[in-house]
Design a protein around this motif. Structure first.
Motif, PDB file in Angstrom:
ATOM      1  N   TYR A 168      -1.202   2.373   5.583  1.00 30.20           N
ATOM      2  CA  TYR A 168      -2.196   2.669   4.513  1.00 30.20           C
ATOM      3  C   TYR A 168      -2.865   3.004   3.462  1.00 30.20           C
ATOM      4  O   TYR A 168      -3.056   4.813   4.409  1.00 30.20           O
ATOM      5  CB  TYR A 168      -3.379   1.314   4.663  1.00 30.20           C
ATOM      6  N   TYR A 169      -2.736   3.000   2.473  1.00 32.21           N
ATOM      7  CA  TYR A 169      -3.015   4.683   1.708  1.00 32.21           C
ATOM      8  C   TYR A 169      -4.220   4.463   0.932  1.00 32.21           C
ATOM      9  O   TYR A 169      -4.007   3.006   0.182  1.00 32.21           O
ATOM     10  CB  TYR A 169      -2.155   4.635   1.257  1.00 32.21           C
ATOM     11  N   TYR A 170      -5.634   5.342   0.609  1.00 32.18           N
ATOM     12  CA  TYR A 170      -6.070   5.145  -0.165  1.00 32.18           C
ATOM     13  C   TYR A 170      -5.189   5.199  -1.324  1.00 32.18           C
ATOM     14  O   TYR A 170      -4.538   6.415  -2.121  1.00 32.18           O
ATOM     15  CB  TYR A 170      -7.219   5.633  -0.221  1.00 32.18           C
ATOM     16  N   ASN A 171      -6.458   4.718  -2.895  1.00 30.96           N
ATOM     17  CA  ASN A 171      -5.809   4.898  -4.099  1.00 30.96           C
ATOM     18  C   ASN A 171      -5.894   6.191  -4.439  1.00 30.96           C
ATOM     19  O   ASN A 171      -4.875   6.849  -5.112  1.00 30.96           O
ATOM     20  CB  ASN A 171      -5.870   3.904  -5.377  1.00 30.96           C
ATOM     21  N   GLN A 172      -7.149   6.620  -3.125  1.00 33.45           N
ATOM     22  CA  GLN A 172      -7.283   8.474  -4.605  1.00 33.45           C
ATOM     23  C   GLN A 172      -5.842   9.163  -4.167  1.00 33.45           C
ATOM     24  O   GLN A 172      -5.611  10.282  -4.511  1.00 33.45           O
ATOM     25  CB  GLN A 172      -8.184   8.633  -3.959  1.00 33.45           C
ATOM     26  N   HIS A 193      -3.345   8.628  -4.506  1.00 36.21           N
ATOM     27  CA  HIS A 193      -2.313   8.352  -5.163  1.00 36.21           C
ATOM     28  C   HIS A 193      -2.587   9.471  -6.596  1.00 36.21           C
ATOM     29  O   HIS A 193      -1.818  10.325  -7.458  1.00 36.21           O
ATOM     30  CB  HIS A 193      -1.773   7.497  -6.225  1.00 36.21           C
ATOM     31  N   ASN A 194      -3.480   9.629  -6.724  1.00 40.54           N
ATOM     32  CA  ASN A 194      -4.457  10.428  -8.051  1.00 40.54           C
ATOM     33  C   ASN A 194      -4.136  11.966  -8.131  1.00 40.54           C
ATOM     34  O   ASN A 194      -3.865  12.380  -8.560  1.00 40.54           O
ATOM     35  CB  ASN A 194      -5.386   9.490  -8.505  1.00 40.54           C
ATOM     36  N   ASN A 225       4.579   2.963  -3.420  1.00 37.81           N
ATOM     37  CA  ASN A 225       4.613   4.113  -4.248  1.00 37.81           C
ATOM     38  C   ASN A 225       4.113   5.589  -3.899  1.00 37.81           C
ATOM     39  O   ASN A 225       4.784   6.210  -5.066  1.00 37.81           O
ATOM     40  CB  ASN A 225       3.466   3.994  -5.192  1.00 37.81           C
ATOM     41  N   SER A 276       0.812  -1.239  -0.251  1.00 36.01           N
ATOM     42  CA  SER A 276       0.356  -0.169  -0.120  1.00 36.01           C
ATOM     43  C   SER A 276       0.867   1.301  -0.193  1.00 36.01           C
ATOM     44  O   SER A 276       0.481   1.956  -0.636  1.00 36.01           O
ATOM     45  CB  SER A 276      -1.240  -0.267   1.087  1.00 36.01           C
ATOM     46  N   ASP A 302     -14.518   1.994  -9.192  1.00 36.55           N
ATOM     47  CA  ASP A 302     -13.488   1.335  -8.507  1.00 36.55           C
ATOM     48  C   ASP A 302     -12.985   1.772  -7.236  1.00 36.55           C
ATOM     49  O   ASP A 302     -12.264   1.782  -6.542  1.00 36.55           O
ATOM     50  CB  ASP A 302     -12.549   0.847  -9.219  1.00 36.55           C
ATOM     51  N   SER A 329     -10.904  10.604   1.060  1.00 40.43           N
ATOM     52  CA  SER A 329     -10.385   9.457   0.638  1.00 40.43           C
ATOM     53  C   SER A 329     -11.136  10.007  -0.521  1.00 40.43           C
ATOM     54  O   SER A 329     -12.368   8.790  -1.691  1.00 40.43           O
ATOM     55  CB  SER A 329     -10.671   8.037   1.546  1.00 40.43           C
TER      56      SER A 329
END
Length: 638
Positions: A200-204, A206-207, A175, A172, A376, A474
């Protein structure tokens, strides 16, 4: 002043402090507290400032310390300790609600804010964000007449307060590690407050970082190293090992529970600071150690408005750490403040000090949600029902997963020149407004504001200090805070009784029109951000009035925005560390002008609000002012 017996609980004199294993003193079956009748130091409030100075002072076993706190000890439940539960706690447990005055420069309506009422203060309920600000923020403090309070002077105390830990390298977090490269020598390794990153990181997140860079804002690999601008992964006040909240209580109080010279009374509110006014003189110049002044002899406190009042003597100093709202209110009630204000309260003037309760500053904030609707997307809003059970089990078993992630872990902090084409025109507009101050401000307060304004203009022109902050969650909240607010407000006591005091708090948001223009600038930035390719993949849906077309119509957007502006919960400045000639309340030792043994150690002393969340600065301030153990070499930058 002599202690009178009427309506006052008589306290038994104890030659030695209790040798119990706990410093927490509770009433016995008769409602009596087992206290000494005097202490060397009395600390009012058990937030950051109060607990830091109590800890450091009690390192000397020959002195006695009493801490008086209106709240209680928290229960360390999941809603307090777990980062993923931020914002979900029951606000009735450890918070007090406060009303802001009607905001005449916004929509004419009041706001409700809250702050911690608990041992540990707002560190028990805050969002964990750990940002220091830029070096220039603190150099400005020194420029305003506070020698020894620049960045180089404060950095050793930032280090002394923190134990900094880099994030783990897992699936997680992997990146995100490329966006972190802290200068380790500028961070603490052994301090009481643990500062770290989630597992933990939410994918958002990264966006968000990718979208910010697409707009030309660079990544800042160490936003706490002295230059704050850029897009950053931010640290949190959290314990790296078990991924839980690190707060003032567990860092500075719990480890010293066995010190017999430190007493803590909870559930009691200080009603007055007691002083001997005979022969006291008001200082008309910068404080000189040893000069005459009001002698503080103790405090008075009670459990509630109908309980007997308790008086305890102070041998050395009283230290106010009740916060930027209640410390000035307590000073007013105790006869220290503007003579006109005290007269309206029916309080005798002990020290006529115009600055008490003025120079109120905050970061005005908007919290629009651009809801992410891509199929997603998984966010904190999806942790409900059976999913919540799974997430909770992962956290409790492995200390991994979404519950380790705080509400905000990535931010953008652009410099003004990065987001406008006409920098000099913005700076001229900032300078031209001169009639935006409260009518109660007298000559010294106006002079102080002008000095602050000049510093702010200099900071706005720099590329290492931000103009606003965008905080990403998030689920799509892109909160915008104006980091360089030029508006100033006031805090006034409403009554001479602390128990009848819902303080009159007027933040006067956007009384300087540049503040609302900066917030509009932030919303237009959001509008461009959600159109970048990384953010567009989340299919964000702006709130009503905040869409792409609306953002191009500043008048319409301004009308939608103003009713949404609220506090950034960084209220400060009401007992400012400034020269008397600039409306100051405390000198560079944080001693109240006109007194010989009264200090303030909370956000009220901040003379100019840094472009940052303020908990890290408050720990450093308290560490610096405490007349205890000298700095060890490990904290000194060479």
């Amino acid at each position: 002043m002599k202690f009178k017996a009427a309506n006052i609980t008589v306290l038994a004199v104890s030659l030695l402090l209790s040798l119990t294993s706990s410093i927490h003193i509770l009433p016995d079956s008769n409602g009596t507290l087992s206290l000494q009748n005097s202490y060397d130091y009395i600390v009012v409030g058990a937030g950051i400032g109060g607990l830091v100075v109590a800890n450091r002072l009690s390192e000397d076993p020959s002195v006695s310390i009493l801490v008086v706190e209106a709240g209680e000890l928290d229960d360390r439940a999941e809603d307090v300790s777990i980062p993923g539960n931020i914002g979900l706690e029951d606000p009735r447990r450890y918070k007090v609600k406060l009303d802001l005055a009607s905001q005449e420069f916004l929509d004419g309506k009041s706001r409700v804010i809250s702050q911690g009422k608990v041992v540990g203060g707002s560190t028990i309920v805050n969002g964990l964000v750990w940002t220091r600000g830029s070096a220039a923020d603190f150099d400005a403090w020194e420029d305003l007449g506070n020698p020894g309070w620049g960045w180089a002077d404060l950095l050793p105390y930032f280090k002394k307060s923190e134990k900094y830990t880099l994030p783990p390298n897992n699936k997680s977090t992997h990146n995100f590690l490329t966006a972190l490269n802290p200068v380790i020598r500028k961070h603490g390794e052994k301090g009481p407050i643990e500062v770290g990153y989630p597992n933990y990181y939410y994918n958002q997140s990264h966006n968000f970082l990718d979208g910010i860079q697409e707009l030309g804002i660079p990544v800042n690999e160490d936003p706490n190293g002295g230059s704050a601008t850029g897009a950053s992964i931010i640290a949190s006040s959290m314990v790296a090992g078990n991924q839980s909240r690190s707060d003032a209580r567990i860092a500075y109080l719990d480890p010293v529970l066995d010190r017999p010279n430190l007493h803590l009374v909870t559930g009691h509110t200080v009603t007055r600071v007691l002083h001997d006014n005979g022969g006291a003189t008001f200082l008309n110049s910068t404080y000189i150690p040893g000069a005459t002044g009001l002698n503080i002899i103790g405090v008075e406190f009670a459990a509630n408005s109908i309980a007997n009042k308790i008086r305890v003597k102070c041998v050395n100093e009283v230290l106010l750490a009740a916060g930027a709202i209640f410390s000035p209110v307590l000073l007013h009630i105790s006869g220290i403040g503007p003579a006109k204000v005290l007269g309206n309260l029916g309080v005798d003037v002990a020290v006529d000090l115009p600055g008490v309760g003025s120079n109120l500053q905050d970061h005005p904030t908007l919290q629009p949600v651009y809801k992410y609707t891509a199929p997603d997307v998984f966010s904190a809003w999806d942790i409900v029902g059976s999913t919540r059970d799974v997430v909770r089990e992962e956290y409790l078993t492995n200390r991994t997963g979404p519950w380790t992630a705080p509400m905000v872990d990535v931010v953008a902090l652009p410099a003004l020149s990065w987001v406008v084409d006409d920098l000099q025109e913005w700076l001229r507009e900032t300078t031209n407004v001169t009639n935006n101050l409260p009518s109660s401000y007298e000559e010294t307060l106006r002079a102080g504001y002008l000095a602050q304004r000049d510093e702010m203009i200099s900071l706005l022109a720099r590329t290492d200090t931000p103009v606003y902050e965008v905080m990403s969650t998030s689920w799509g909240q892109l909160a915008v805070s104006a980091m360089r607010s030029l508006s100033r407000g006031t805090v006034l006591a409403r009554s001479s009784s602390i128990f009848e005091n819902q303080p009159i708090i007027d933040t006067r948001f956007c009384s300087h029109p540049i503040d609302c223009k900066l917030l509009l600038l932030g919303l237009e930035f959001n509008d461009r951000l959600i159109q970048t390719s990384p953010m567009a993949r989340l299919i964000p849906v702006p709130p009503p009035g905040f869409g792409v077309v609306d953002a191009r119509n500043q008048t319409a957007l301004d009308e939608v925005m103003r009713p949404m502006i609220t506090s950034g919960y960084h209220l400060s400045g009401t007992t400012s560390m400034l020269p008397l000639s600039l409306g100051g309340v405390v000198d560079p030792s944080l001693r109240v002008y006109g007194t010989r043994n009264l200090r303030v150690v909370d956000a009220g002393v901040i003379p100019l609000l840094p472009a940052a969340h303020i908990q890290a600065a408050l720990y450093a301030i308290a560490e610096k002012v405490c007349p205890s153990v000298p700095l060890r070499d490990e904290f000194v930058i060479r």
